[in-house]
Motif scaffolding. Structure first.
Motif, PDB file in Angstrom:
ATOM      1  N   VAL A 441      25.759  18.209  36.075  1.00 17.86           N
ATOM      2  CA  VAL A 441      24.548  18.031  36.874  1.00 17.86           C
ATOM      3  C   VAL A 441      23.805  16.826  36.328  1.00 17.86           C
ATOM      4  O   VAL A 441      23.801  16.584  35.116  1.00 17.86           O
ATOM      5  N   LEU A 443      19.862  15.414  36.670  1.00 15.16           N
ATOM      6  CA  LEU A 443      18.517  15.683  37.161  1.00 15.16           C
ATOM      7  C   LEU A 443      17.711  14.396  37.129  1.00 15.16           C
ATOM      8  O   LEU A 443      17.639  13.727  36.098  1.00 15.16           O
ATOM      9  N   TRP A 452      24.551   9.320  45.124  1.00 10.85           N
ATOM     10  CA  TRP A 452      24.701  10.777  45.313  1.00 10.85           C
ATOM     11  C   TRP A 452      26.137  11.105  45.710  1.00 10.85           C
ATOM     12  O   TRP A 452      26.775  11.985  45.130  1.00 10.85           O
ATOM     13  N   GLU A 456      28.978  13.130  43.406  1.00  7.46           N
ATOM     14  CA  GLU A 456      29.620  14.352  43.884  1.00  7.46           C
ATOM     15  C   GLU A 456      31.140  14.215  43.862  1.00  7.46           C
ATOM     16  O   GLU A 456      31.852  15.160  43.483  1.00  7.46           O
ATOM     17  N   GLN A 461      26.925  17.040  40.096  1.00  5.82           N
ATOM     18  CA  GLN A 461      26.000  17.401  41.162  1.00  5.82           C
ATOM     19  C   GLN A 461      24.640  16.750  40.941  1.00  5.82           C
ATOM     20  O   GLN A 461      23.939  17.068  39.981  1.00  5.82           O
ATOM     21  N   ASN A 463      20.649  16.206  41.427  1.00  3.49           N
ATOM     22  CA  ASN A 463      19.589  17.170  41.706  1.00  3.49           C
ATOM     23  C   ASN A 463      18.246  16.451  41.575  1.00  3.49           C
ATOM     24  O   ASN A 463      17.876  16.016  40.481  1.00  3.49           O
ATOM     25  N   GLU A 465      15.391  17.967  42.853  1.00  5.42           N
ATOM     26  CA  GLU A 465      14.434  19.002  43.237  1.00  5.42           C
ATOM     27  C   GLU A 465      13.412  19.325  42.160  1.00  5.42           C
ATOM     28  O   GLU A 465      12.480  20.101  42.405  1.00  5.42           O
ATOM     29  N   HIS A 466      13.581  18.757  40.964  1.00  5.07           N
ATOM     30  CA  HIS A 466      12.695  19.136  39.860  1.00  5.07           C
ATOM     31  C   HIS A 466      11.904  17.940  39.329  1.00  5.07           C
ATOM     32  O   HIS A 466      11.575  17.876  38.140  1.00  5.07           O
ATOM     33  N   VAL A 478      18.160  25.482  36.647  1.00  5.26           N
ATOM     34  CA  VAL A 478      19.401  25.082  37.309  1.00  5.26           C
ATOM     35  C   VAL A 478      20.568  25.909  36.781  1.00  5.26           C
ATOM     36  O   VAL A 478      21.449  26.328  37.536  1.00  5.26           O
ATOM     37  N   GLU A 481      20.519  29.213  38.389  1.00  9.70           N
ATOM     38  CA  GLU A 481      21.003  29.110  39.774  1.00  9.70           C
ATOM     39  C   GLU A 481      22.525  29.021  39.805  1.00  9.70           C
ATOM     40  O   GLU A 481      23.178  29.616  40.683  1.00  9.70           O
TER      41      GLU A 481
END
Length: 499
Positions: A441, A443, A452, A456, A461, A463, A465-466, A478, A481
């Protein structure tokens, strides 16, 4: 499954307390340190992993001469495009060094530490080094003073170091076996002549160990740096770590060899490879059984300025400093306010860690889930606050059922570098993906469509979102999750591409 945040250098057996000679940068253990030692450590970015997100350091290049030759070193002067030890853009007189320090302290109030680390060896330049320290202790008493040395001239310098209230000394110790030392050091300059081979290494090792013991006896905190050289001293460094801990070193910093051929070092020219990130982590983990480890070192230039991981030296060249109008007394007041605010934030952060720890089950109740490496783009303050394409390094954290711990940093070229001339953006992105080998991941605050997609494809991955969240908490979330999605089965290891 609930995670807590753990310090990578804390071992269960050490949780009951520590002494000045045995405890390292275990920020969760600050309350267990004697107050005198805690005050020496809490805002030192090299001795405290938490502090390096908030407090800045600087080095002044007043020590050009060196008394040993290392196969991994090539000192360069008037050089602004390499970031490694031994490199400087300006050599300074002690008077210039004091002026520069005061200018930086006034403009970067979170700067707490002034170190002399070269570009040669500070103790091989004693007059210039101690004149600088004497002036600074008089004119900038709120700044911590540090020195980094190879240790050859250390024993005869301990009294002078103590006289100038230098609380932190770093010794580079790469071996305790002269046979291995002869492969690292071709010669030393000792008693007005050059000494070669194993004889030279034996003298150097003796002086390093004697100096370490003398510093610890004076209550001076000692950090030991070691350069990991694959096939030369990599396995041997476990013994080095054991011995320096026994002698009272406060912290051990195992660093990777920098061996690019363009730097012109002997190792670089001869094709000696640098360690892979996983090799470095394995060795640091092995040494951590006997010694508290520093994992956030950036192997700074001898004239570095700013937070670890950044270099603002170009803002403070002597021609620019001479045009500055600085009221240092007023600057000291501002510095005190800034430092108090940072300390309050750090105390709140540590209290939160303790609350999380009290909610966390014992190891016996932890589920058998595999650890995951996550890369983070950050500009500091312990937050995920940087665009993927703007990052020049990523911090790597490991999440596991035991918690979250910092592992290392990995340098990259910026992906967003303006015009894409000669495929520079594509090359930078490919380099970043290679540098993130092993991470599952990444971040960051933001990330574009093209990186992106390629991340992948490489099994990493992205991320976003944070953004602006605390790093460790986001990494823990994460990981939870991933666990809820069934991705943490030990057999479900994800491999990232390296091409």
């Amino acid at each position: 499954m609930e995670l807590t945040v753990i310090d990578s250098s804390v071992k269960p057996a050490e949780a009951s307390g520590c002494s000045a000679g045995s405890c390292g940068s275990t920020d969760d253990q600050m309350s267990h340190l004697p107050e005198e030692i805690r005050q020496k450590v809490f805002n030192h970015p090299c001795y405290s992993e938490d502090a390096h997100h908030y407090f800045a350091r600087m080095h002044v290049a007043v020590a050009p001469a060196c008394n040993i030759q290392c196969h991994y070193c090539n000192r360069k002067y008037d050089c602004s495009n390499e970031s490694r030890p031994g490199v400087v853009s300006e050599l300074l007189t002690p008077e210039q060094a004091v002026a520069k320090t005061k200018a930086v302290a006034a403009n970067i109030p979170q700067m707490t530490v002034l170190g002399i680390a070269g570009p040669g060896d500070p103790l091989a330049n004693p007059e210039r080094t101690f004149d600088t320290f004497r002036r600074l202790s008089e004119e900038a008493p709120d700044i911590k003073l540090c020195v980094s040395t190879n240790g050859l001239s250390l024993p005869e310098s301990v009294d002078e170091l103590a006289k100038h209230n230098i609380d932190h000394v770093t010794i580079t110790i790469n071996c305790v076996d002269p046979k291995i030392g002869a492969q690292i050091y071709p010669w030393i300059y000792w008693n007005n002549r050059r000494v070669f081979g194993e004889k030279a290494a034996k003298i150097l090792i003796r002086q390093q160990q004697k100096g370490l013991e003398m510093l610890v006896a004076r209550g001076i905190l000692v950090k030991v740096n070691s350069v990991m050289i694959p096939g030369v001293n990599d396995e041997h460094l476990k013994e080095v770590s054991r011995i320096v801990k026994e002698k009272g070193a406060f912290l051990h910093n195992v660093m990777p060899l920098i061996a690019e051929a363009e730097h012109g070092t002997f190792y670089g020219i001869m094709g000696q490879r640098s360690p892979e990130p996983e090799e470095l982590q394995d060795l640091q983990d092995a040494c951590a059984g006997d010694m508290n480890m520093m994992r956030h070192c950036r192997q700074c230039r001898a004239d570095a300025v700013g937070l670890l991981g950044e270099d603002r030296g170009e803002e403070f060249t002597m021609d620019k400093i001479e045009s500055m109008n600085i009221d240092y007394d007023e600057a000291m007041k501002k510095r005190a306010v800034v430092h108090a605010a940072i300390e309050q934030e750090l105390n709140e952060k540590r209290a939160k860690k303790e609350r999380l720890a009290s909610m966390f089950g014992s190891p016996a109740t932890q589920s058998e889930k595999r650890p995951v490496l996550m890369a983070v783009a950050t500009t500091g303050s312990g937050l995920i606050n940087q665009h993927f394409g703007h990052a020049t390094e990523f911090l790597v954290y490991e999440a596991s059922p035991a918690g979250v711990r910092f592992i290392s940093h990995r340098k990259v070229d910026q992906y967003c570098i303006g015009n894409d001339t000669c495929g520079e953006k594509e090359s930078a992105l490919s380099g970043s993906i290679r540098a993130l080998k092993g991470c599952e991941v990444v971040l960051c605050a933001k990330i574009g469509y093209e990186p992106w997609e390629q991340l992948e494809q490489a099994g990493i991955q992205p991320n976003g979102e944070h953004a602006m969240e605390p790093i460790e908490e986001a990494v823990a979330q994460v990981y939870q999750e991933m666990d809820a999605a069934g991705k943490l089965d030990p057999a479900a290891t994800v491999m990232t591409e390296t091409a």
